[in-house]
Design a protein around this motif. Structure first.
Motif, short mmCIF file in Angstrom:
data_model
loop_
_atom_site.label_atom_id
_atom_site.label_comp_id
_atom_site.label_asym_id
_atom_site.label_seq_id
_atom_site.Cartn_x
_atom_site.Cartn_y
_atom_site.Cartn_z
N LEU A 1 37.75 51.74 38.84
CA LEU A 1 36.52 51.63 38.06
C LEU A 1 35.67 50.46 38.53
N ARG A 2 34.34 50.65 38.54
CA ARG A 2 33.39 49.57 38.80
C ARG A 2 32.51 49.44 37.56
N THR A 3 32.31 48.22 37.10
CA THR A 3 31.65 47.98 35.82
C THR A 3 30.26 47.41 35.99
N ASP A 4 29.32 47.92 35.19
CA ASP A 4 27.97 47.37 35.09
C ASP A 4 27.69 47.15 33.61
N VAL B 1 31.83 38.31 22.96
CA VAL B 1 33.27 38.08 22.97
C VAL B 1 34.00 39.40 23.25
N VAL B 2 33.62 40.45 22.53
CA VAL B 2 34.25 41.76 22.70
C VAL B 2 33.97 42.30 24.10
N THR B 3 32.75 42.13 24.58
CA THR B 3 32.37 42.65 25.89
C THR B 3 33.13 41.94 27.02
N ARG B 4 33.29 40.63 26.92
CA ARG B 4 34.07 39.91 27.94
C ARG B 4 35.51 40.41 27.98
N TRP B 5 36.08 40.64 26.79
CA TRP B 5 37.44 41.18 26.74
C TRP B 5 37.49 42.56 27.42
N ALA C 1 35.42 43.81 29.65
CA ALA C 1 35.21 43.67 31.10
C ALA C 1 36.50 43.25 31.79
N GLY C 2 37.30 42.42 31.12
CA GLY C 2 38.60 42.06 31.68
C GLY C 2 39.53 43.25 31.79
N GLN C 3 39.51 44.12 30.79
CA GLN C 3 40.33 45.34 30.84
C GLN C 3 39.88 46.25 31.98
N LEU C 4 38.58 46.42 32.12
CA LEU C 4 38.03 47.26 33.18
C LEU C 4 38.30 46.66 34.55
N GLY C 5 38.24 45.33 34.64
CA GLY C 5 38.45 44.66 35.91
C GLY C 5 39.85 44.78 36.45
N VAL D 1 31.19 52.68 35.70
CA VAL D 1 31.21 52.66 34.24
C VAL D 1 30.16 51.67 33.74
N ALA D 2 29.18 52.16 33.01
CA ALA D 2 28.17 51.30 32.39
C ALA D 2 28.64 50.94 30.99
N VAL D 3 28.73 49.65 30.73
CA VAL D 3 29.09 49.16 29.40
C VAL D 3 27.79 48.81 28.68
N LEU D 4 27.49 49.53 27.63
CA LEU D 4 26.24 49.31 26.88
C LEU D 4 26.55 48.44 25.66
#
Length: 197
Positions: free
Chosen positions: A39-42, A24-28, A30-34, A9-12
């Protein structure tokens, strides 16, 4: 690929403004995805991987320095099975940097699902998401119905970037469940036959 192979999953990250709230939103997110083993996050942050503002004329080859910039982004988007766009709402729409990144690419979006995490004031970025759905349909992507939207986002997170709201956690799980279902379905379909764009 088997059903047990984790989805990429690429987070743009769509905002590049000074003082942006996107990290702030992206860190949150990434925590949900983690929390998910499937799922693997980029995280593709457009401030770290800026793309030129001017696209070449149709059919014209980009300049070498442009190709170098694209090499830091395009392979990561091509490798993704699915995407999550993190976007604010600027003037009832989404940021120019996000549109630019979308327009620099084409086949990278084909036959892949996209989810949205939006934020803003009273509307929570939902008008940006509405417009992104139309744009991504033109690029042969599938957008999932469920989103996570932070209304009055600056008050939704505590000082450590946490959200203490069970409804938000439930919305994130539902959105990621839909994204995962579509990503598996589309990845499986493309393993049988190429996507017809």
């Amino acid at each position: 690929m088997s059903d047990t192979t984790p989805l990429r999953v690429a987070v743009l990250v769509g905002s590049t403004r000074d003082g942006r709230f996107a990290p702030v939103v992206t860190r949150w997110l990434a925590g949900q995805l983690g929390r998910r083993g499937d799922l693997r996050t980029d995280v593709v942050d457009l401030t770290e991987t800026p793309l030129p503002d001017v696209l070449p004329a149709f059919g014209e080859e980009p300049a070498p320095e442009v190709l170098e910039a694209l090499a830091r982004v395009s392979p990561r988007l091509a490798a993704a099975d699915a995407f999550v766009f993190v976007t604010p709402e600027y003037n009832h729409s989404f940021p120019a940097a996000l549109k630019n990144a979308i327009d620099w690419h084409n086949q990278e979006w084909h036959g892949k699902p996209i989810a949205f995490v939006s934020y803003g004031g009273l509307a929570g970025g939902l008008r940006a998401v509405e417009q992104l759905r139309v744009v991504m349909a033109e690029l042969n992507a599938t957008t999932v119905r469920n989103t996570v939207s932070f209304h009055n986002a600056w008050g939704a997170f505590d000082a450590d970037g946490r959200v203490d709201d069970p409804a938000v956690e439930a919305a994130a799980k539902s959105m990621l469940d839909q994204l995962t279902w579509w990503a598996h379905a589309l990845r499986d379909a493309k393993s049988v036959r190429p996507y017809a764009a």
